[in-house]
Design a protein around this motif. Structure first.
Motif, PDB file in Angstrom:
ATOM      1  N   TRP A 152       0.841  -1.192   0.000  1.00 27.12           N
ATOM      2  CA  TRP A 152       0.000   0.000   0.000  1.00 27.12           C
ATOM      3  C   TRP A 152       0.879   1.245   0.000  1.00 27.12           C
ATOM      4  O   TRP A 152       2.034   1.208   0.395  1.00 27.12           O
ATOM      5  CB  TRP A 152      -0.972   0.006   1.176  1.00 27.12           C
TER       6      TRP A 152
ATOM      7  N   GLU B  93       1.850   4.623   1.521  1.00 26.43           N
ATOM      8  CA  GLU B  93       1.786   5.224   2.859  1.00 26.43           C
ATOM      9  C   GLU B  93       2.468   6.585   2.834  1.00 26.43           C
ATOM     10  O   GLU B  93       3.586   6.724   2.335  1.00 26.43           O
ATOM     11  CB  GLU B  93       2.479   4.307   3.872  1.00 26.43           C
TER      12      GLU B  93
ATOM     13  N   TYR C 179      -2.416   0.906  11.707  1.00 27.87           N
ATOM     14  CA  TYR C 179      -1.420   0.700  10.654  1.00 27.87           C
ATOM     15  C   TYR C 179      -1.393  -0.753  10.187  1.00 27.87           C
ATOM     16  O   TYR C 179      -1.480  -1.044   8.989  1.00 27.87           O
ATOM     17  CB  TYR C 179      -0.044   1.119  11.174  1.00 27.87           C
TER      18      TYR C 179
ATOM     19  N   THR D 267      -4.137  -2.388   7.995  1.00 29.92           N
ATOM     20  CA  THR D 267      -4.151  -2.083   6.569  1.00 29.92           C
ATOM     21  C   THR D 267      -3.815  -3.317   5.737  1.00 29.92           C
ATOM     22  O   THR D 267      -4.291  -3.464   4.611  1.00 29.92           O
ATOM     23  CB  THR D 267      -3.155  -0.946   6.255  1.00 29.92           C
TER      24      THR D 267
ATOM     25  N   HIS E 163      -6.989  -5.057   5.136  1.00 31.00           N
ATOM     26  CA  HIS E 163      -7.828  -4.276   4.230  1.00 31.00           C
ATOM     27  C   HIS E 163      -7.358  -4.383   2.788  1.00 31.00           C
ATOM     28  O   HIS E 163      -8.160  -4.498   1.858  1.00 31.00           O
ATOM     29  CB  HIS E 163      -7.848  -2.819   4.696  1.00 31.00           C
ATOM     30  N   ARG E 164      -6.056  -4.403   2.599  1.00 27.13           N
ATOM     31  CA  ARG E 164      -5.539  -4.554   1.245  1.00 27.13           C
ATOM     32  C   ARG E 164      -5.884  -5.934   0.674  1.00 27.13           C
ATOM     33  O   ARG E 164      -6.183  -6.061  -0.518  1.00 27.13           O
ATOM     34  CB  ARG E 164      -4.021  -4.336   1.231  1.00 27.13           C
TER      35      ARG E 164
ATOM     36  N   GLU F  27      -7.864   0.783  -4.348  1.00 26.94           N
ATOM     37  CA  GLU F  27      -6.916   0.936  -3.236  1.00 26.94           C
ATOM     38  C   GLU F  27      -6.692   2.412  -2.930  1.00 26.94           C
ATOM     39  O   GLU F  27      -6.162   3.145  -3.769  1.00 26.94           O
ATOM     40  CB  GLU F  27      -5.583   0.285  -3.609  1.00 26.94           C
TER      41      GLU F  27
ATOM     42  N   TYR G 198      -2.927   5.616   1.993  1.00 27.73           N
ATOM     43  CA  TYR G 198      -3.078   5.573   3.448  1.00 27.73           C
ATOM     44  C   TYR G 198      -2.102   6.544   4.119  1.00 27.73           C
ATOM     45  O   TYR G 198      -0.954   6.708   3.678  1.00 27.73           O
ATOM     46  CB  TYR G 198      -2.844   4.154   3.968  1.00 27.73           C
TER      47      TYR G 198
ATOM     48  N   HIS H 223      -1.154   7.210   8.139  1.00 28.01           N
ATOM     49  CA  HIS H 223      -1.362   6.882   9.550  1.00 28.01           C
ATOM     50  C   HIS H 223      -0.644   7.906  10.419  1.00 28.01           C
ATOM     51  O   HIS H 223       0.575   8.046  10.352  1.00 28.01           O
ATOM     52  CB  HIS H 223      -0.872   5.458   9.836  1.00 28.01           C
TER      53      HIS H 223
END
Length: 293
Positions: free
Chosen positions: A176, A178, A231, A234, A237-238, A248, A251, A253
């Motif tokens: 992801w 970040e 964190y 995630t 979630h991915r 997607e 993100y 955090h």
């Protein structure tokens, strides 16, 4: 923090109405609001009220009052999760059709006993990033005949993701984007660290993991800005986004506001509640100073 080409950035603040907002919520809400404004984006408010036993209309109204007092404005209508159980059920059905979920019948007591017996024998039971023991594999290994019998008998159960089976469906390494440390990085996701996560319970039609990815997709959320305590979540979630073919987000955090004991704030701690601070004479500017903005 740019949205995909041609798409206006969309941010959201998504509290649960199960208690008063505190300073930590103020930080997250203000960051979302200001980051949206900085890039000409949209700011949405979502009420995550899946837990019908603990979430109340009074707490929901208090959220609106607190955020308005802070000077935040959000688009209407507000999405309330309790009005969209069908969306989460449809996502669960898709995973069920893919044979990636199974009924889990073990109670918390059953899991505790299994872990205790394992550790009493001198073996280490694996735990997730939050420190909770991973769910045993007994239910995943049940025969289909046994599952049907237990379901027909009305045995209380949840639905869990078959993590190994789900990861086998993913053709590429999960990552992801970040931006929480001030620069964009590609992070490696590790959903296996969570084991067979729960997706639905008998007392709640969806888990946080499932509902949040469905909501973010349906609302077109491009940027998820939330506390660093989420964190590691995630990764799950991915995985769900990949399995369900959902977009997607980026993100971000952010830091947490900690109490005197060094732990993140709790809704039960009245001294940091926004309503209590307002009643004691604090101004929105005072709140911003207290949270380091």
């Amino acid at each position: 923090m740019l949205a995909p080409p041609g798409q206006r950035p969309v941010f959201r603040f998504a509290p649960s109405p199960n208690g008063p907002l505190h300073l930590g919520h103020a930080l997250s809400a203000i960051l979302n609001h200001e980051m949206a404004q900085a890039v000409g984006g949209r700011f949405l408010l979502r009420i995550e009220d899946i837990d019908l036993a603990r979430c109340t209309p009074d707490h929901e109204e208090a959220i609106y009052r607190d955020l308005a007092w802070l000077g935040l404005r959000w688009e209407q209508p507000v999405r309330r999760q309790s009005e969209h159980f069908g969306d989460y059920g449809a996502a669960l059905d898709r995973l069920r059709e893919m044979e990636l979920v199974y009924p889990a019948f073990m109670t918390r007591g059953d899991v505790k006993s299994a872990v205790a017996a394992h550790e009493a024998a001198g073996e280490v039971w694996p735990r997730d990033p939050d420190g909770s023991p991973l769910y045993p594999d007994a239910d995943r290994k049940r025969s289909e005949t046994e599952r049907r019998r237990l379901l027909a008998e009305g045995s209380r159960h949840a639905w869990r993701l078959d993590m190994a089976g789900a990861l086998a469906r993913v053709a590429r390494p999960l990552t992801w984007r970040e931006t929480g440390e001030g620069c964009e990085e590609e992070m490696q996701a590790d959903p296996a660290a969570w084991g067979d996560v729960i997706l639905s319970r008998s007392d709640a039609p969806s888990s946080y993991h499932l509902s949040v990815v469905v909501d973010d997709a349906l609302q077109g959320i491009t940027h998820v800005v939330r506390g660093v305590d989420l964190y590691h979540a995630t990764s799950v979630h991915r995985l769900l986004q990949e399995l369900l073919g959902l977009p997607e987000p980026v993100y971000h955090h952010h830091r947490l506001i900690l109490g005197p004991d060094g732990r993140k704030l709790s809704k039960s701690e009245q001294s940091t509640g926004l309503a209590a601070l307002r009643a004691a004479g604090a101004s929105p500017a005072d709140i911003r100073r207290r949270i380091g903005l």
